[in-house]
Design a protein around this motif. Structure first.
Motif, PDB file in Angstrom:
ATOM      1  N   ALA A   1      -1.388  12.953   6.633  1.00 28.20           N
ATOM      2  CA  ALA A   1      -2.129  13.819   7.544  1.00 28.20           C
ATOM      3  C   ALA A   1      -3.045  13.014   8.451  1.00 28.20           C
ATOM      4  CB  ALA A   1      -2.932  14.846   6.749  1.00 28.20           C
ATOM      5  N   SER A   2      -3.635  11.944   7.935  1.00 29.67           N
ATOM      6  CA  SER A   2      -4.530  11.137   8.770  1.00 29.67           C
ATOM      7  C   SER A   2      -3.760  10.462   9.902  1.00 29.67           C
ATOM      8  CB  SER A   2      -5.277  10.100   7.929  1.00 29.67           C
ATOM      9  OG  SER A   2      -4.397   9.169   7.333  1.00 29.67           O
ATOM     10  N   ALA A   3      -2.508  10.082   9.651  1.00 29.15           N
ATOM     11  CA  ALA A   3      -1.689   9.494  10.712  1.00 29.15           C
ATOM     12  C   ALA A   3      -1.351  10.545  11.771  1.00 29.15           C
ATOM     13  CB  ALA A   3      -0.408   8.901  10.125  1.00 29.15           C
ATOM     14  N   ILE A   4      -1.058  11.754  11.325  1.00 27.32           N
ATOM     15  CA  ILE A   4      -0.762  12.843  12.257  1.00 27.32           C
ATOM     16  C   ILE A   4      -2.016  13.215  13.049  1.00 27.32           C
ATOM     17  CG2 ILE A   4      -0.086  15.272  12.416  1.00 27.32           C
ATOM     18  CD1 ILE A   4       2.269  13.444  11.791  1.00 27.32           C
ATOM     19  N   GLU A   5      -3.161  13.265  12.386  1.00 27.17           N
ATOM     20  CA  GLU A   5      -4.423  13.578  13.062  1.00 27.17           C
ATOM     21  C   GLU A   5      -4.742  12.544  14.144  1.00 27.17           C
ATOM     22  OE1 GLU A   5      -7.078  13.595   9.758  1.00 27.17           O
ATOM     23  OE2 GLU A   5      -5.990  15.252   8.800  1.00 27.17           O
ATOM     24  N   ALA A   6      -4.399  11.275  13.878  1.00 33.62           N
ATOM     25  CA  ALA A   6      -4.646  10.212  14.856  1.00 33.62           C
ATOM     26  C   ALA A   6      -3.824  10.400  16.124  1.00 33.62           C
ATOM     27  CB  ALA A   6      -4.341   8.852  14.230  1.00 33.62           C
ATOM     28  N   GLN A   7      -2.803  11.255  16.045  1.00 34.65           N
ATOM     29  CA  GLN A   7      -1.991  11.598  17.209  1.00 34.65           C
ATOM     30  C   GLN A   7      -2.605  12.752  18.007  1.00 34.65           C
ATOM     31  OE1 GLN A   7       0.100   8.995  17.405  1.00 34.65           O
ATOM     32  NE2 GLN A   7       2.054  10.039  17.248  1.00 34.65           N
ATOM     33  N   GLY A   8      -3.756  13.227  17.553  1.00 34.17           N
ATOM     34  CA  GLY A   8      -4.393  14.349  18.226  1.00 34.17           C
ATOM     35  C   GLY A   8      -3.911  15.703  17.745  1.00 34.17           C
ATOM     36  N   LEU A   9      -3.177  15.725  16.628  1.00 32.29           N
ATOM     37  CA  LEU A   9      -2.628  16.966  16.096  1.00 32.29           C
ATOM     38  C   LEU A   9      -3.471  17.455  14.912  1.00 32.29           C
ATOM     39  CD1 LEU A   9       1.134  15.949  16.243  1.00 32.29           C
ATOM     40  CD2 LEU A   9      -0.129  17.380  17.867  1.00 32.29           C
ATOM     41  N   LYS A  10      -3.307  18.727  14.579  1.00 31.19           N
ATOM     42  CA  LYS A  10      -4.128  19.345  13.543  1.00 31.19           C
ATOM     43  C   LYS A  10      -3.234  19.950  12.453  1.00 31.19           C
ATOM     44  CE  LYS A  10      -7.816  20.470  16.825  1.00 31.19           C
ATOM     45  NZ  LYS A  10      -8.624  21.561  17.446  1.00 31.19           N
ATOM     46  N   PRO A  11      -3.047  19.228  11.358  1.00 33.75           N
ATOM     47  CA  PRO A  11      -2.216  19.748  10.269  1.00 33.75           C
ATOM     48  C   PRO A  11      -2.811  21.007   9.640  1.00 33.75           C
ATOM     49  CG  PRO A  11      -2.516  17.375  10.063  1.00 33.75           C
ATOM     50  CD  PRO A  11      -3.477  17.841  11.105  1.00 33.75           C
ATOM     51  N   LEU A  12      -1.926  21.862   9.174  1.00 35.92           N
ATOM     52  CA  LEU A  12      -2.311  23.101   8.512  1.00 35.92           C
ATOM     53  C   LEU A  12      -2.778  22.805   7.098  1.00 35.92           C
ATOM     54  CD1 LEU A  12      -2.221  26.276   8.727  1.00 35.92           C
ATOM     55  CD2 LEU A  12       0.091  26.108   7.755  1.00 35.92           C
TER      56      LEU A  12
ATOM     57  N   GLY B   1      -1.690  -2.974   9.526  1.00 35.95           N
ATOM     58  CA  GLY B   1      -1.657  -2.793   8.079  1.00 35.95           C
ATOM     59  C   GLY B   1      -2.069  -1.396   7.662  1.00 35.95           C
ATOM     60  N   PHE B   2      -1.871  -0.438   8.585  1.00 35.06           N
ATOM     61  CA  PHE B   2      -2.201   0.973   8.348  1.00 35.06           C
ATOM     62  C   PHE B   2      -3.698   1.175   8.073  1.00 35.06           C
ATOM     63  CE2 PHE B   2       2.214   0.291   7.051  1.00 35.06           C
ATOM     64  CZ  PHE B   2       2.856   1.183   7.895  1.00 35.06           C
ATOM     65  N   ALA B   3      -4.511   0.387   8.750  1.00 35.06           N
ATOM     66  CA  ALA B   3      -5.964   0.503   8.589  1.00 35.06           C
ATOM     67  C   ALA B   3      -6.416   1.915   8.955  1.00 35.06           C
ATOM     68  CB  ALA B   3      -6.681  -0.518   9.474  1.00 35.06           C
ATOM     69  N   GLY B   4      -7.192   2.527   8.083  1.00 36.58           N
ATOM     70  CA  GLY B   4      -7.717   3.863   8.327  1.00 36.58           C
ATOM     71  C   GLY B   4      -6.760   4.987   8.006  1.00 36.58           C
ATOM     72  N   ILE B   5      -5.536   4.667   7.627  1.00 41.81           N
ATOM     73  CA  ILE B   5      -4.547   5.696   7.288  1.00 41.81           C
ATOM     74  C   ILE B   5      -4.553   5.869   5.778  1.00 41.81           C
ATOM     75  CG2 ILE B   5      -2.130   6.378   7.421  1.00 41.81           C
ATOM     76  CD1 ILE B   5      -3.661   6.286  10.100  1.00 41.81           C
ATOM     77  N   THR B   6      -5.170   6.921   5.321  1.00 40.67           N
ATOM     78  CA  THR B   6      -5.305   7.155   3.884  1.00 40.67           C
ATOM     79  C   THR B   6      -4.267   8.129   3.344  1.00 40.67           C
ATOM     80  OG1 THR B   6      -6.946   8.875   4.337  1.00 40.67           O
ATOM     81  CG2 THR B   6      -7.766   6.645   3.920  1.00 40.67           C
ATOM     82  N   ASP B   7      -3.652   8.893   4.231  1.00 41.38           N
ATOM     83  CA  ASP B   7      -2.557   9.780   3.852  1.00 41.38           C
ATOM     84  C   ASP B   7      -1.753  10.098   5.108  1.00 41.38           C
ATOM     85  OD1 ASP B   7      -4.198  11.558   5.200  1.00 41.38           O
ATOM     86  OD2 ASP B   7      -4.420  12.967   3.537  1.00 41.38           O
TER      87      ASP B   7
ATOM     88  N   THR C   1       0.841  -1.188   0.000  1.00 38.19           N
ATOM     89  CA  THR C   1       0.000   0.000   0.000  1.00 38.19           C
ATOM     90  C   THR C   1       0.882   1.246   0.000  1.00 38.19           C
ATOM     91  OG1 THR C   1      -0.108   0.204   2.408  1.00 38.19           O
ATOM     92  CG2 THR C   1      -1.749  -1.225   1.351  1.00 38.19           C
ATOM     93  N   ARG C   2       0.252   2.382  -0.265  1.00 33.95           N
ATOM     94  CA  ARG C   2       0.973   3.656  -0.243  1.00 33.95           C
ATOM     95  C   ARG C   2       1.589   3.901   1.126  1.00 33.95           C
ATOM     96  NH1 ARG C   2       0.043   8.867   1.225  1.00 33.95           N
ATOM     97  NH2 ARG C   2       0.703  10.557  -0.171  1.00 33.95           N
ATOM     98  N   ALA C   3       0.806   3.652   2.192  1.00 40.36           N
ATOM     99  CA  ALA C   3       1.323   3.868   3.543  1.00 40.36           C
ATOM    100  C   ALA C   3       2.518   2.974   3.826  1.00 40.36           C
ATOM    101  CB  ALA C   3       0.216   3.630   4.572  1.00 40.36           C
ATOM    102  N   ASP C   4       2.473   1.726   3.346  1.00 39.03           N
ATOM    103  CA  ASP C   4       3.612   0.816   3.485  1.00 39.03           C
ATOM    104  C   ASP C   4       4.860   1.414   2.854  1.00 39.03           C
ATOM    105  OD1 ASP C   4       3.147  -1.638   4.861  1.00 39.03           O
ATOM    106  OD2 ASP C   4       1.819  -2.276   3.262  1.00 39.03           O
ATOM    107  N   SER C   5       4.700   1.907   1.634  1.00 37.76           N
ATOM    108  CA  SER C   5       5.851   2.447   0.909  1.00 37.76           C
ATOM    109  C   SER C   5       6.420   3.671   1.606  1.00 37.76           C
ATOM    110  CB  SER C   5       5.450   2.798  -0.528  1.00 37.76           C
ATOM    111  OG  SER C   5       5.103   1.640  -1.259  1.00 37.76           O
ATOM    112  N   VAL C   6       5.545   4.559   2.074  1.00 38.67           N
ATOM    113  CA  VAL C   6       6.018   5.754   2.774  1.00 38.67           C
ATOM    114  C   VAL C   6       6.740   5.361   4.056  1.00 38.67           C
ATOM    115  CG1 VAL C   6       5.296   7.854   3.982  1.00 38.67           C
ATOM    116  CG2 VAL C   6       4.256   7.254   1.785  1.00 38.67           C
ATOM    117  N   PHE C   7       6.157   4.468   4.819  1.00 33.35           N
ATOM    118  CA  PHE C   7       6.768   4.043   6.081  1.00 33.35           C
ATOM    119  C   PHE C   7       8.111   3.359   5.833  1.00 33.35           C
ATOM    120  CE2 PHE C   7       7.135   0.861   9.599  1.00 33.35           C
ATOM    121  CZ  PHE C   7       7.332   1.768  10.627  1.00 33.35           C
TER     122      PHE C   7
END
Length: 246
Positions: free
Chosen positions: A201-212, A193-199, A88-94
């Motif tokens: 920003a979604s991984a950062i948001e899951a940390q409770g942070l708010k991307p610009l 398997g990075f379930a729910g991580i579509t980009d 997946t894309r998330a796999d490749s980025v990670f």
């Protein structure tokens, strides 16, 4: 990995590009992976790479490809090829980010700009605008567009509700975050398997942070379907004739 000149700002913080490019693009209808489809005299992904080469603040450009993919290995190329593409894309980025941190080419405090290889119409000006907006931000951010169209909720193929669009944005790339923070955010979802991580920003948001959210361009679309190639080529040819890439 070949040696690439590394450029940093006055504080020693660097910006790096990371392009996941291991997908096959099944919806594109091409005989080869869509990123390798010829387009306006180059491979599609080469247009994407050229945009990052035109940004002075990008210290290195890194492409994550499938194992054994030698397509982008060129003598003297200004990009690095990392053969650690995942399912997946998330796999490749990670995997790509893990590699860059492990070998020391990227430091945890550096910025990573993750960009879809198939968004071949991104321009150096748009990349610079994202860097300008995020460089002093505590979280980072992404290019995005306010939703321009009426949004419908569908049930069984029929519209059942019109949804207010005033606070809705279409996410684009690049998405720019600190390398260490992004790696940690993605690592939390690796076992699932990075379930729910579509980009990113979604991984950062899951940390409770708010991307610009940084306004992007309608031209920065992701080439996905067969008809997208003709549109992308027309824009690229027009830019070539006018000398504009804004």
């Amino acid at each position: 990995m070949q040696e690439i000149q590394i450029r940093a700002d006055a504080a020693g913080v660097r910006c790096h590009a990371l392009l996941p490019s291991a997908g096959v693009g099944a919806r594109a209808g091409t005989a080869q992976p869509k990123q390798y489809q010829p387009l306006a005299g180059r491979l599609l992904v080469e247009h994407t790479l050229a945009a990052f080469a035109g940004v002075a603040r990008i210290a290195s450009v890194n492409v994550v490809v499938a194992a054994g993919d030698e397509t982008l290995r060129r003598p003297g190329a200004y990009w690095n090829v990392i053969e650690k593409g995942g399912a997946t894309r998330a796999d490749s980025v990670f995997n790509g980010l893990t590699h860059l941190l492990d070998v020391g080419d990227v430091r945890p405090g550096d910025w990573i700009l993750v960009h879809d290889a198939a968004r071949c119409l991104v321009s150096p000006a748009q990349i610079d605008a994202l860097i300008d907006a995020c460089l002093q931000d505590a979280v980072g951010g992404l290019l995005a567009l306010p939703l321009p169209d009426t949004l419908k909720l569908s049930v069984d193929g029929r519209a059942t509700q019109t949804i207010a669009r005033g606070d809705k944005w279409l996410a684009q790339t690049p998405q720019m975050f600190r390398a260490g923070a992004l790696h940690e955010a993605l690592a939390r979802h690796a076992q699932s398997g990075f379930a729910g991580i579509t980009d990113e920003a979604s991984a950062i948001e899951a940390q409770g942070l708010k991307p610009l959210l940084v306004p992007g361009s309608a031209q920065n679309f992701k080439v996905t379907y067969p008809e997208d190639f003709a549109l992308a080529e027309a824009v690229l040819l027009q830019r070539g004739q006018s000398g504009s890439a804004s």
